[in-house]
Design an enzyme around this catalytic site. Structure first.
Site, PDB file in Angstrom:
ATOM      1  CB  ALA A 267      -0.537   0.034   1.025  1.00 46.20           C
ATOM      2  CG  HIS A 268      -1.155   4.936   1.210  1.00 47.77           C
ATOM      3  ND1 HIS A 268      -1.019   5.946   1.945  1.00 47.77           N
ATOM      4  CD2 HIS A 268      -2.397   4.418   1.333  1.00 47.77           C
ATOM      5  CE1 HIS A 268      -1.593   5.879   2.970  1.00 47.77           C
ATOM      6  NE2 HIS A 268      -2.923   4.978   2.120  1.00 47.77           N
ATOM      7  CG  ASN A 269       3.045   7.097   2.378  1.00 49.14           C
ATOM      8  OD1 ASN A 269       2.050   7.701   1.477  1.00 49.14           O
ATOM      9  ND2 ASN A 269       4.238   8.323   1.364  1.00 49.14           N
ATOM     10  CB  SER A 287       2.105   4.726   7.187  1.00 46.28           C
ATOM     11  OG  SER A 287       2.176   5.419   5.641  1.00 46.28           O
TER      12      SER A 287
END
Length: 371
Positions: A267-269, A287
């Site tokens: 997922a993102h980051n 994250s």
């Protein structure tokens, strides 16, 4: 027939020439020399294929990495086995079969597999007539761009990189040298891919992270623009259908030499370190941080902002809610130290028996009190 009881390979064998000489068919003696291993048995055993120790044919080479494999050798039909140093192999017949003792049987087998690997057919260097390349894109002349590919504006493709058919490269995206993108790979705008990477079919790199403000009574869910990117290092391998989301801000990053199995979602980051192994169907929430040399089993769930330390291991099926300390092994749902998880699992297996015993004793106590 010449029978060799023990021999040592020529110490002057040039390791650079070994890979080019490895091939099948080959005799056990010649193979031992090329691998610089110790031959125990018949040097003239012919080898023309590879096989498992349980059901390989007489002309097969197999491997023995541990005592659990060695116990099958006496009844195996295989003519020869690579054996890791220090492993005792009972029931060996040196007159008719051969063992090749090497420091690590797995590594020796990899060298042979690499040498005989037929590989997939790749397109020739150049751009296929059906590919659509933006005039501002930079394609190295040695790169191979297959049928149906698209390369967006101001993007670049490095030397000797191969795009199989129907690969899509977005705008302002860089793909390094000696990288192979299998059919259907999509790398979205502003992403960076390093050198010597290999992405399996239908991977998607750089799609939007799942960012929404929750719905309220006055509006529906509100999408949060994901304006970051994805940065992938060198020598990364992704299995089929891996998805890596772009960051909301900054970059989702994967470190050098990390290997990710089929159907993994990042997922993102997220920040994934170097030399990390992630098995199939694992999900990394937003994250998440995974340290260098970590090993993540199959179907693991790492909760948003979870941290897996350097050299840590997470057993398959675990759900990590918070963190796994550096060098520790965690298992279970929720994840906890593996020893504790196994003890809990053992207790859980006995729970129904324990409950029945308690119920019987309670009934007996009630009966005794009534009387």
């Amino acid at each position: 027939m010449t029978t060799m009881t023990t021999s040592k390979a020529d110490e002057n064998t040039d390791s650079g020439d070994t890979a080019s000489l490895l091939s099948l068919p080959i005799s056990a003696g010649t193979l031992a020399e090329l691998l610089e291993g110790e031959l125990v048995g018949n040097a003239e055993v012919p080898l023309s294929t590879l096989g498992s120790i349980e059901d390989g044919p007489v002309e097969a080479l197999t491997f023995i990495r541990s005592s659990s494999f060695a116990k099958f050798w006496a009844n195996s039909s295989c003519g020869c086995a690579l054996v890791s140093e220090g492993i005792e192999v009972p029931g060996h017949d040196p007159e008719n079969r051969a063992l090749i003792i090497v420091p690590d049987a797995d590594e020796a087998l990899v060298a042979i597999l690499e040498a005989i690997n037929p590989n997939r057919v790749r397109p020739d260097s150049g751009i296929h007539p059906s590919a659509v390349i933006d005039p501002t894109a930079k394609i190295d002349p040695s790169a191979a761009i297959g049928p149906g590919c698209m390369v967006g504006a101001r993007s670049s493709i490095g030397a000797n990189t191969v795009l199989m058919h129907n690969v899509t490269i977005g705008v302002n995206t860089h793909v390094g040298a000696d990288t192979i993108l299998e059919p259907g790979v999509v790398i979205e705008d502003r992403c960076v891919v390093g050198d010597r990477c290999h992405f399996g079919a239908n991977c998607v790199i750089g799609t939007d992270g799942f960012g929404f403000l929750p719905p309220t009574d006055k509006r529906g869910a509100m999408k949060v623009p994901q304006i970051g990117t994805v940065e992938l290092g060198n020598d990364i391998e992704l299995g089929a259908c891996v998805t890596i989301d772009r960051a909301k801000l900054g970059a989702t990053t994967i470190g050098d030499r990390t290997k990710i199995d089929n159907q993994v979602h990042v997922a993102h980051n997220c920040v994934v370190g170097t030399d990390t192994l992630i098995c199939g169907r694992t999900t990394l929430g937003g994250s998440v941080t995974v340290g260098d040399f970590a090993m993540i089993g199959g179907a693991v769930v790492l909760n948003d902002q979870a941290v897996v330390g350097k050299h840590a291991k997470v057993a398959g099926g675990a759900v990590v809610l918070e963190s796994v300390p550096e060098g520790e092994t965690y298992a279970g749902m929720p994840a906890m130290p593996a020893r504790q998880a196994l003890l809990n699992y053992g207790s859980f297996r006995e729970l129904s028996t324990f409950v029945r015993k308690v119920e019987k004793r309670l009934k007996k106590l009630e009966a005794d009190s009534d009387s």
